[in-house]
Design a protein around this motif. Structure first.
Motif, PDB file in Angstrom:
ATOM      1  N   LEU A 102       0.818  -1.217   0.000  1.00 24.66           N
ATOM      2  CA  LEU A 102       0.000   0.000   0.000  1.00 24.66           C
ATOM      3  C   LEU A 102       0.849   1.264   0.000  1.00 24.66           C
ATOM      4  O   LEU A 102       0.516   2.242  -0.667  1.00 24.66           O
ATOM      5  CB  LEU A 102      -0.922   0.022   1.218  1.00 24.66           C
ATOM      6  CG  LEU A 102      -2.053  -0.992   1.260  1.00 24.66           C
ATOM      7  CD1 LEU A 102      -2.817  -0.877   2.573  1.00 24.66           C
ATOM      8  CD2 LEU A 102      -2.999  -0.795   0.075  1.00 24.66           C
ATOM      9  N   SER A 103       1.949   1.266   0.782  1.00 26.03           N
ATOM     10  CA  SER A 103       2.710   2.497   0.962  1.00 26.03           C
ATOM     11  C   SER A 103       4.090   2.198   1.521  1.00 26.03           C
ATOM     12  O   SER A 103       4.282   1.216   2.252  1.00 26.03           O
ATOM     13  CB  SER A 103       1.959   3.439   1.925  1.00 26.03           C
ATOM     14  OG  SER A 103       2.737   4.571   2.254  1.00 26.03           O
ATOM     15  N   ARG A 104       5.033   3.068   1.209  1.00 24.90           N
ATOM     16  CA  ARG A 104       6.360   2.974   1.814  1.00 24.90           C
ATOM     17  C   ARG A 104       6.363   3.510   3.240  1.00 24.90           C
ATOM     18  O   ARG A 104       7.336   3.313   3.977  1.00 24.90           O
ATOM     19  CB  ARG A 104       7.367   3.765   0.972  1.00 24.90           C
ATOM     20  CG  ARG A 104       7.637   3.194  -0.403  1.00 24.90           C
ATOM     21  CD  ARG A 104       8.377   4.173  -1.297  1.00 24.90           C
ATOM     22  NE  ARG A 104       7.546   5.331  -1.647  1.00 24.90           N
ATOM     23  CZ  ARG A 104       7.921   6.312  -2.462  1.00 24.90           C
ATOM     24  NH1 ARG A 104       9.134   6.288  -3.002  1.00 24.90           N
ATOM     25  NH2 ARG A 104       7.110   7.322  -2.738  1.00 24.90           N
ATOM     26  N   ASP A 105       5.303   4.186   3.634  1.00 23.33           N
ATOM     27  CA  ASP A 105       5.187   4.764   4.969  1.00 23.33           C
ATOM     28  C   ASP A 105       4.605   3.714   5.917  1.00 23.33           C
ATOM     29  O   ASP A 105       3.414   3.404   5.863  1.00 23.33           O
ATOM     30  CB  ASP A 105       4.284   5.995   4.914  1.00 23.33           C
ATOM     31  CG  ASP A 105       4.270   6.780   6.214  1.00 23.33           C
ATOM     32  OD1 ASP A 105       4.396   6.161   7.288  1.00 23.33           O
ATOM     33  OD2 ASP A 105       4.112   8.024   6.158  1.00 23.33           O
ATOM     34  N   SER A 106       5.433   3.170   6.791  1.00 26.10           N
ATOM     35  CA  SER A 106       4.992   2.090   7.677  1.00 26.10           C
ATOM     36  C   SER A 106       3.901   2.544   8.642  1.00 26.10           C
ATOM     37  O   SER A 106       3.016   1.760   9.016  1.00 26.10           O
ATOM     38  CB  SER A 106       6.182   1.515   8.455  1.00 26.10           C
ATOM     39  OG  SER A 106       6.824   2.516   9.225  1.00 26.10           O
ATOM     40  N   ASP A 107       3.929   3.809   9.039  1.00 25.60           N
ATOM     41  CA  ASP A 107       2.882   4.311   9.938  1.00 25.60           C
ATOM     42  C   ASP A 107       1.516   4.275   9.247  1.00 25.60           C
ATOM     43  O   ASP A 107       0.497   3.951   9.870  1.00 25.60           O
ATOM     44  CB  ASP A 107       3.194   5.737  10.387  1.00 25.60           C
ATOM     45  CG  ASP A 107       4.348   5.805  11.369  1.00 25.60           C
ATOM     46  OD1 ASP A 107       4.676   4.755  11.975  1.00 25.60           O
ATOM     47  OD2 ASP A 107       4.927   6.890  11.538  1.00 25.60           O
ATOM     48  N   GLU A 108       1.476   4.598   7.957  1.00 21.36           N
ATOM     49  CA  GLU A 108       0.223   4.564   7.220  1.00 21.36           C
ATOM     50  C   GLU A 108      -0.282   3.126   7.061  1.00 21.36           C
ATOM     51  O   GLU A 108      -1.488   2.866   7.154  1.00 21.36           O
ATOM     52  CB  GLU A 108       0.385   5.219   5.843  1.00 21.36           C
ATOM     53  CG  GLU A 108       0.628   6.708   5.885  1.00 21.36           C
ATOM     54  CD  GLU A 108      -0.550   7.487   6.458  1.00 21.36           C
ATOM     55  OE1 GLU A 108      -1.693   7.009   6.345  1.00 21.36           O
ATOM     56  OE2 GLU A 108      -0.330   8.574   7.017  1.00 21.36           O
ATOM     57  N   VAL A 109       0.622   2.215   6.819  1.00 17.84           N
ATOM     58  CA  VAL A 109       0.244   0.793   6.727  1.00 17.84           C
ATOM     59  C   VAL A 109      -0.333   0.323   8.054  1.00 17.84           C
ATOM     60  O   VAL A 109      -1.355  -0.376   8.097  1.00 17.84           O
ATOM     61  CB  VAL A 109       1.453  -0.073   6.315  1.00 17.84           C
ATOM     62  CG1 VAL A 109       1.096  -1.561   6.373  1.00 17.84           C
ATOM     63  CG2 VAL A 109       1.932   0.312   4.917  1.00 17.84           C
ATOM     64  N   ASP A 110       0.285   0.724   9.152  1.00 19.41           N
ATOM     65  CA  ASP A 110      -0.198   0.317  10.472  1.00 19.41           C
ATOM     66  C   ASP A 110      -1.572   0.910  10.770  1.00 19.41           C
ATOM     67  O   ASP A 110      -2.414   0.262  11.403  1.00 19.41           O
ATOM     68  CB  ASP A 110       0.805   0.733  11.556  1.00 19.41           C
ATOM     69  CG  ASP A 110       2.066  -0.111  11.536  1.00 19.41           C
ATOM     70  OD1 ASP A 110       2.047  -1.201  10.902  1.00 19.41           O
ATOM     71  OD2 ASP A 110       3.073   0.309  12.142  1.00 19.41           O
ATOM     72  N   ARG A 111      -1.811   2.133  10.329  1.00 22.37           N
ATOM     73  CA  ARG A 111      -3.134   2.737  10.525  1.00 22.37           C
ATOM     74  C   ARG A 111      -4.197   1.953   9.760  1.00 22.37           C
ATOM     75  O   ARG A 111      -5.310   1.771  10.243  1.00 22.37           O
ATOM     76  CB  ARG A 111      -3.120   4.206  10.073  1.00 22.37           C
ATOM     77  CG  ARG A 111      -2.348   5.137  10.988  1.00 22.37           C
ATOM     78  CD  ARG A 111      -2.577   6.599  10.612  1.00 22.37           C
ATOM     79  NE  ARG A 111      -1.732   7.477  11.410  1.00 22.37           N
ATOM     80  CZ  ARG A 111      -0.557   7.943  11.041  1.00 22.37           C
ATOM     81  NH1 ARG A 111      -0.082   7.625   9.845  1.00 22.37           N
ATOM     82  NH2 ARG A 111       0.151   8.741  11.824  1.00 22.37           N
ATOM     83  N   TYR A 112      -3.846   1.520   8.573  1.00 24.08           N
ATOM     84  CA  TYR A 112      -4.777   0.710   7.780  1.00 24.08           C
ATOM     85  C   TYR A 112      -5.096  -0.602   8.511  1.00 24.08           C
ATOM     86  O   TYR A 112      -6.256  -0.997   8.624  1.00 24.08           O
ATOM     87  CB  TYR A 112      -4.153   0.422   6.414  1.00 24.08           C
ATOM     88  CG  TYR A 112      -5.008  -0.431   5.504  1.00 24.08           C
ATOM     89  CD1 TYR A 112      -5.979   0.143   4.689  1.00 24.08           C
ATOM     90  CD2 TYR A 112      -4.832  -1.810   5.437  1.00 24.08           C
ATOM     91  CE1 TYR A 112      -6.760  -0.631   3.844  1.00 24.08           C
ATOM     92  CE2 TYR A 112      -5.612  -2.590   4.598  1.00 24.08           C
ATOM     93  CZ  TYR A 112      -6.578  -1.992   3.808  1.00 24.08           C
ATOM     94  OH  TYR A 112      -7.352  -2.773   2.975  1.00 24.08           O
TER      95      TYR A 112
END
Length: 300
Positions: free
Chosen positions: A183-193
């Motif tokens: 989904l994203s290179r941003d791990s924080d965004e993946v965790d929010r998902y």
């Protein structure tokens, strides 16, 4: 942000969100992707507000709060045409609220880009522009894919989750942390998902949902030349859902060949959710610049 609901013509209760702004220079309708919901577009909507645009979004059938009316992952009464009709009703609500003279734009991400594409093929008249983000399929193959999936329905699996079909190859991103690193290179965004109760594996689409959607989009593709508004196609070139840029590029080419005013922008290194990517500020600024450069409604 205001939350509301409307009952569509098929009797399904549709949940909506509106981010209003005084003296709106335009309204952006947002169609979200699969296994997520409209609330995830809050940051994008607030950036639109800061640029003078109001934003309106809904939870598609089978998703978010609307899923309580249809059942999670289920299309519900009305079939695939209903998701197109729901966008049209949302447009009418937005127009009634902000005025007929305020330009309306349509933004769709992933599954929402397919819904938005289907909408543009039948209702582009009067829209200022369309933005198709993260296109996840080859438009020319939607009919054959729907036919393939119909085999699952014929086997009694219509209402079964089709989660495995929606998995994306993460080999290019090894070593991976989660099943959704694509989904994203941003791990924080993946965790929010992953932490969102309306997202991910707990909210898979069913075979029936995919069949209904694809069977609606396939014939729409024969009417690309009816799209009268300009269209921006955007994606990351490392998005496995978009075949690493092939699907959005193919669609942009098809639109150009159909005589549609089309612009394609690919973001190097970006994955599927470019609004939640490490370069999201760049992407958002580019979208806003596109909207600002198309301030008038299309010619009917």
């Amino acid at each position: 942000m205001d939350e509301a609901r409307f009952v569509d013509e098929y009797g399904v209760e549709i949940s909506t969100r509106c981010w209003p702004v005084e003296g709106a220079r335009g309204v952006v309708l947002i169609a979200h992707g699969a296994s997520e919901h409209s609330g995830r577009y809050d940051r994008f909507a607030r950036a639109l507000n800061a640029a003078g645009f109001a934003a309106y979004a809904l939870d598609h059938r089978g998703h978010g709060v609307t899923g309580a009316s249809t059942g999670p992952g289920l299309m519900g009464t009305g079939g695939g045409a209903a998701v197109i009709d729901d966008i049209h009703e949302l447009r009418a609500i937005a127009t009634a609220r902000f005025g007929r003279d305020v330009p309306v734009h349509l933004f769709g991400h992933s599954m929402g880009s397919l819904i938005a594409f289907g909408y543009l093929c039948s209702h582009a008249a009067g829209l200022a522009s369309g933005v198709l983000c993260g296109v996840p399929a080859n438009i020319d193959e939607t009919a054959s894919l729907a036919e393939l999936l119909r085999g699952f329905a014929d086997a009694g699996m219509r209402d079964d989750p089709a989660g495995d079909l929606l998995r994306n190859d993460q080999t290019p991103f090894e070593p991976v942390r989660t099943p959704f690193d694509w989904l994203s290179r941003d791990s924080d965004e993946v965790d929010r998902y992953l932490a969102d109760p309306y997202c991910g594996d707990g909210n898979p689409l069913t075979y029936g949902y995919l069949i209904d959607l694809l069977e609606t989009i396939a014939p729409a593709a024969e009417h690309m030349s009816t799209i009268t508004c300009p269209v921006l196609v955007i994606a990351g070139d490392q998005d496995p859902a978009g075949a690493m840029g092939a699907h959005p590029t193919d669609l942009a080419d098809r639109l150009v060949n159909a005589g549609v005013d089309t612009q394609l922008t690919m973001y190097p290194g970006a994955r599927h959710e470019i609004l939640n990517e490490t370069n999201r500020d760049e992407v958002t600024a580019d979208i806003i610049a596109w909207l600002q450069s198309h301030p008038s409604t299309a010619v009917h």
